[in-house]
Write an enzyme that holds these catalytic residues in place. Structure first.
Site, PDB file in Angstrom:
ATOM      1  N   GLU A  57       0.837  -1.203   0.000  1.00 27.37           N
ATOM      2  CA  GLU A  57       0.000   0.000   0.000  1.00 27.37           C
ATOM      3  C   GLU A  57       0.869   1.249   0.000  1.00 27.37           C
ATOM      4  O   GLU A  57       0.566   2.244  -0.651  1.00 27.37           O
ATOM      5  CB  GLU A  57      -0.911   0.006   1.233  1.00 27.37           C
ATOM      6  CG  GLU A  57      -1.914  -1.146   1.287  1.00 27.37           C
ATOM      7  CD  GLU A  57      -1.357  -2.430   1.900  1.00 27.37           C
ATOM      8  OE1 GLU A  57      -0.114  -2.616   1.930  1.00 27.37           O
ATOM      9  OE2 GLU A  57      -2.171  -3.258   2.333  1.00 27.37           O
ATOM     10  N   CYS A  92      -0.270   1.362   7.231  1.00 23.92           N
ATOM     11  CA  CYS A  92      -0.744   1.745   5.893  1.00 23.92           C
ATOM     12  C   CYS A  92      -2.067   2.507   5.978  1.00 23.92           C
ATOM     13  O   CYS A  92      -2.289   3.451   5.210  1.00 23.92           O
ATOM     14  CB  CYS A  92      -0.871   0.518   5.009  1.00 23.92           C
ATOM     15  SG  CYS A  92       0.750  -0.125   4.548  1.00 23.92           S
TER      16      CYS A  92
HETATM   17  O1  LIG Z   1      -0.826  -4.252   4.947  1.00 23.28           O
HETATM   18  C1  LIG Z   1       0.132  -4.996   4.697  1.00 23.28           C
HETATM   19  C2  LIG Z   1       0.591  -5.974   5.587  1.00 23.28           C
HETATM   20  C3  LIG Z   1       1.715  -6.699   5.242  1.00 23.28           C
HETATM   21  N1  LIG Z   1       2.342  -6.468   4.060  1.00 23.28           N
HETATM   22  C4  LIG Z   1       3.568  -7.204   3.722  1.00 23.28           C
HETATM   23  C5  LIG Z   1       4.757  -6.790   4.540  1.00 23.28           C
HETATM   24  C6  LIG Z   1       5.612  -8.040   4.499  1.00 23.28           C
HETATM   25  O2  LIG Z   1       6.395  -8.007   3.323  1.00 23.28           O
HETATM   26  C7  LIG Z   1       4.606  -9.169   4.363  1.00 23.28           C
HETATM   27  C8  LIG Z   1       4.379  -9.949   5.643  1.00 23.28           C
HETATM   28  O3  LIG Z   1       4.017  -9.092   6.674  1.00 23.28           O
HETATM   29  O4  LIG Z   1       3.375  -8.579   3.961  1.00 23.28           O
HETATM   30  C9  LIG Z   1       1.876  -5.541   3.161  1.00 23.28           C
HETATM   31  O5  LIG Z   1       2.442  -5.338   2.083  1.00 23.28           O
HETATM   32  N2  LIG Z   1       0.772  -4.849   3.511  1.00 23.28           N
HETATM   33 ZN   LIG Z   2       1.094  -1.958   5.690  1.00 24.07          ZN
END
Ligand SMILES: O=c1ccn([C@H]2C[C@H](O)[C@@H](CO)O2)c(=O)[nH]1
Ligand SMILES: [Zn+2]
Length: 135
Positions: A57, A92
């Site tokens: 995000e 996020c």
């Molecule tokens: O809202 C979120 C939550 C997690 N992740 C990613 C961060 C990490 O690379 C993986 C595991 O937490 O997921 C995101 O991209 N967005």
């Molecule tokens: Zn996030």
């Protein structure tokens, strides 16, 4: 579903293939719809230090700002979880709130089905830029 929402969901699902997630092996993607109809995507970008990982995000919103966009109407997010709708992490949610509270959020499963919610629903009583102006 409008054609624009279809495109948003489809670009979000495609962007998941770009995720750089060698540590968690948990690909995530986001696609942002700007007020003038552009779509900007993002994916999670992990780091060997772990803590420097950036969520999908936030890569999307940072990319959008660099490309000159500041007004947004919707964001689609997706990950590999098939049996439930998953929302963005708290960090996020706050970063999205910086650019307004009236985002539509499409929580999207890998098969393209989605649940429509809103940033206000995901982050009630939020702290936002408007509060700083009131001091
Ligand atoms: O809202 C979120 C939550 C997690 N992740 C990613 C961060 C990490 O690379 C993986 C595991 O937490 O997921 C995101 O991209 N967005
Ligand atoms: Zn996030």
């Amino acid at each position: 579903m409008s054609d624009k929402v279809k495109e948003l969901i489809s670009k979000c699902l495609q962007a998941r293939d770009m995720a750089y997630c060698p540590y968690s092996r948990f690909p995530v993607a986001a696609a942002i719809l700007t007020a003038d109809g552009a779509i900007i995507t993002g994916c999670n970008v992990e780091n060997a230090s772990y803590g420097l990982t950036v969520c999908a995000e936030r890569t999307a919103i940072q990319r959008a700002v660099v490309e000159g966009y500041r007004k947004f109407t919707a964001i689609a997010v997706t990950c590999d979880i098939k049996d439930r709708f998953v929302g963005p992490c708290g960090a996020c949610r706050q970063v999205l709130m910086e650019f307004g509270s009236d985002w539509i959020v499409y929580l999207t499963k890998p098969d393209g089905s989605y649940k429509e919610t809103s940033l206000l629903e995901l982050l009630p009583l939020a702290f936002s830029p408007a509060h700083l102006a009131k001091n």
